[in-house]
Design a protein around this motif. Structure first.
Motif, mmCIF file in Angstrom:
data_model
loop_
_atom_site.group_PDB
_atom_site.id
_atom_site.type_symbol
_atom_site.label_atom_id
_atom_site.label_comp_id
_atom_site.label_asym_id
_atom_site.label_seq_id
_atom_site.Cartn_x
_atom_site.Cartn_y
_atom_site.Cartn_z
ATOM 1 N N ALA A 200 0.712 -1.249 0.067
ATOM 2 C CA ALA A 200 -0.074 -0.027 -0.058
ATOM 3 C C ALA A 200 1.075 1.226 0.076
ATOM 4 C CB ALA A 200 -1.117 0.009 1.124
ATOM 5 N N ALA A 201 1.917 1.433 0.950
ATOM 6 C CA ALA A 201 2.639 2.500 0.944
ATOM 7 C C ALA A 201 3.705 2.627 -0.397
ATOM 8 C CB ALA A 201 3.974 2.195 2.122
ATOM 9 N N TYR A 202 3.839 1.484 -1.113
ATOM 10 C CA TYR A 202 4.750 1.577 -2.316
ATOM 11 C C TYR A 202 3.836 1.961 -3.379
ATOM 12 C CZ TYR A 202 7.991 0.126 -5.747
ATOM 13 O OH TYR A 202 8.985 0.247 -6.918
ATOM 14 N N LEU A 203 2.755 1.581 -3.547
ATOM 15 C CA LEU A 203 1.926 1.622 -4.660
ATOM 16 C C LEU A 203 1.159 3.172 -4.494
ATOM 17 C CD1 LEU A 203 0.027 -1.865 -5.358
ATOM 18 C CD2 LEU A 203 2.256 -0.681 -6.670
ATOM 19 N N LEU A 204 0.657 3.561 -3.377
ATOM 20 C CA LEU A 204 -0.220 4.773 -3.198
ATOM 21 C C LEU A 204 1.057 6.030 -3.016
ATOM 22 C CD1 LEU A 204 -2.901 3.409 -0.873
ATOM 23 C CD2 LEU A 204 -2.983 3.870 -3.304
ATOM 24 N N ASN A 205 2.253 5.733 -3.298
ATOM 25 C CA ASN A 205 3.289 6.756 -3.150
ATOM 26 C C ASN A 205 3.379 7.491 -1.771
ATOM 27 O OD1 ASN A 205 4.033 6.464 -5.898
ATOM 28 N ND2 ASN A 205 2.156 7.675 -6.412
ATOM 29 N N LEU A 206 3.116 6.624 -0.840
ATOM 30 C CA LEU A 206 3.137 6.967 0.812
ATOM 31 C C LEU A 206 4.575 6.405 1.126
ATOM 32 C CD1 LEU A 206 -0.368 6.427 1.685
ATOM 33 C CD2 LEU A 206 0.851 8.698 1.277
ATOM 34 N N THR A 207 5.701 6.363 0.409
ATOM 35 C CA THR A 207 6.886 5.626 0.572
ATOM 36 C C THR A 207 7.522 6.298 1.884
ATOM 37 O OG1 THR A 207 7.928 6.941 -0.848
ATOM 38 C CG2 THR A 207 7.367 4.883 -1.508
ATOM 39 N N ARG A 208 7.317 7.598 2.017
ATOM 40 C CA ARG A 208 8.100 8.196 3.171
ATOM 41 C C ARG A 208 7.333 7.930 4.471
ATOM 42 N NH1 ARG A 208 9.199 14.283 0.911
ATOM 43 N NH2 ARG A 208 10.424 13.698 -0.976
ATOM 44 N N VAL A 209 6.209 7.761 4.527
ATOM 45 C CA VAL A 209 5.484 7.530 5.596
ATOM 46 C C VAL A 209 5.575 5.976 5.928
ATOM 47 C CG1 VAL A 209 2.958 7.075 6.784
ATOM 48 C CG2 VAL A 209 3.478 9.271 5.178
ATOM 49 N N GLY A 210 5.583 5.192 4.871
ATOM 50 C CA GLY A 210 6.050 3.682 5.141
ATOM 51 C C GLY A 210 7.316 3.717 5.775
ATOM 52 N N LEU A 211 8.329 4.535 5.336
ATOM 53 C CA LEU A 211 9.796 4.107 6.035
ATOM 54 C C LEU A 211 9.622 4.327 7.302
ATOM 55 C CD1 LEU A 211 11.819 5.812 3.018
ATOM 56 C CD2 LEU A 211 12.291 3.524 4.030
ATOM 57 N N VAL A 212 9.129 5.511 7.862
ATOM 58 C CA VAL A 212 8.917 5.634 9.390
ATOM 59 C C VAL A 212 8.318 4.800 10.053
ATOM 60 C CG1 VAL A 212 8.127 7.558 10.891
ATOM 61 C CG2 VAL A 212 9.345 8.155 8.687
#
Length: 336
Positions: A200-212
């Protein structure tokens, strides 16, 4: 390259043969792909597996920078690094965990848990340091500013590809490690949750939130598995579990706070709130609510399981203590 000592030979392509030699077989496949780099006709196909795709070059203050976005070709890269992960899993098992197991003389059930915690500790340590290195946790506003974060640095894209490769590799490992049937649902449960949130983080372009969020989750989980490893070495060691319990609850609170701050507050203030697949913008009210619901539900479920376990554990300790006190009173009455 042999990863395990062969005490017995099995017929080729039998179940036991595949289980015993799976790391060597996968290693051969990896070498086959690497050999493809040596020939012009197969080099382009081999690079598809080895190197992250969809790169673009842009100019910045520091000069030309190469950035990446995602696409269907990432599946080939994830598949290749899934094979690499299986090999690394076998290396850690053979050259680290098995040697420690032979010294501790653990039972079969404890041995399985020890191996699981040992493997996960290595993965959580590397992943948490990697996600911390990106530095987004020190700048919370960067989690929603300039969204959508379509173009990623090489380190960020490669981080997500290796994360997917690791969690997908745990599925065949259930077969290779001969995991007990009663343990499979529990492992499938948490593996599915990790894959859902990372995808979800990768495909929705929420990669920064996902990293944290992954940094916080991995740090908490590493504390639990380290506590379990120390408990196997010294069964009287309980202080680390108590420290982890406090950290577990704090992690859930911080995770929920960051999600509401980044998704519920930061992205909600963005001017562009129209769904646009071409630009990778998924900042709409319905998607934000769905993301918040999934994360909040997961964190609430984890807290519920945690408190239920703690309550049942407390009741068991009270019953044990009551039995001990009862036996003491009986022994005192029987004394002349």
């Amino acid at each position: 390259m042999a990863f395990r000592r062969r005490n017995k030979s099995y017929p080729f392509f039998s179940q036991e043969f595949l289980i015993q030699n799976h790391a060597d077989i996968v290693f051969s496949l990896v070498i086959f792909v690497l050999i493809g780099l040596m020939f012009e006709t197969t080099a382009k196909t081999a690079i598809l597996f080895i190197q992250p795709q969809y790169n673009i070059s842009t100019m910045s203050a520091d000069g030309e920078v190469t950035l990446y976005h995602y696409g269907w070709k990432d599946c080939a890269t994830v598949l290749f690094y899934l094979c690499i992960t299986i090999i690394l899993h076998a290396v850690v098992q053979e050259y680290v965990l098995d040697k420690v197991n032979r010294r501790l003389h653990l039972s079969k059930s404890k041995n399985t848990k020890f191996n699981e915690s040992g493997q996960l500790c290595v993965f959580y340590l590397v992943s948490s340091l990697w996600s911390l290195y990106e530095g987004y946790i020190l700048h919370p506003s960067s989690l929603w500013e300039n969204y959508p974060h379509v173009h990623l640095r090489f380190q960020v894209k490669f981080f997500y590809l290796t994360q997917l490769a690791y969690w997908f590799h745990t599925l065949p490992e259930l077969y290779f490690q001969k995991v007990r049937k009663e343990e499979i649902p529990r492992q499938l449960q948490y593996v599915s949750l990790y894959l859902l949130h990372i995808l979800a983080a990768y495909l929705l372009n929420l990669t920064r939130v996902g990293l944290v969020l992954l940094f916080l989750q991995y740090l908490s989980e590493m504390g639990f598995h380290l506590s379990r490893l120390f408990h196997f070495v010294d069964e009287n060691q309980h202080k680390m579990f108590e420290m982890w319990s406090v950290g577990f609850v704090l992690t859930r609170m911080i995770t929920l706070t960051l999600m509401f701050l980044a998704v519920g507050f930061g992205l909600a203030r963005s001017e562009n709130q129209m769904l646009d697949l071409e630009t990778g913008n998924f900042n709409t009210l319905s998607i934000r609510l769905l993301v918040l619901f999934v994360v909040c539900f997961t964190q609430s479920w984890l807290l519920w399981k945690f408190f239920r376990f703690q309550l049942s554990r407390t009741r068991e300790l009270r019953l044990e203590q009551a039995k001990v006190n009862h036996l003491k009173r009986l022994s005192q009455k029987l004394r002349p």
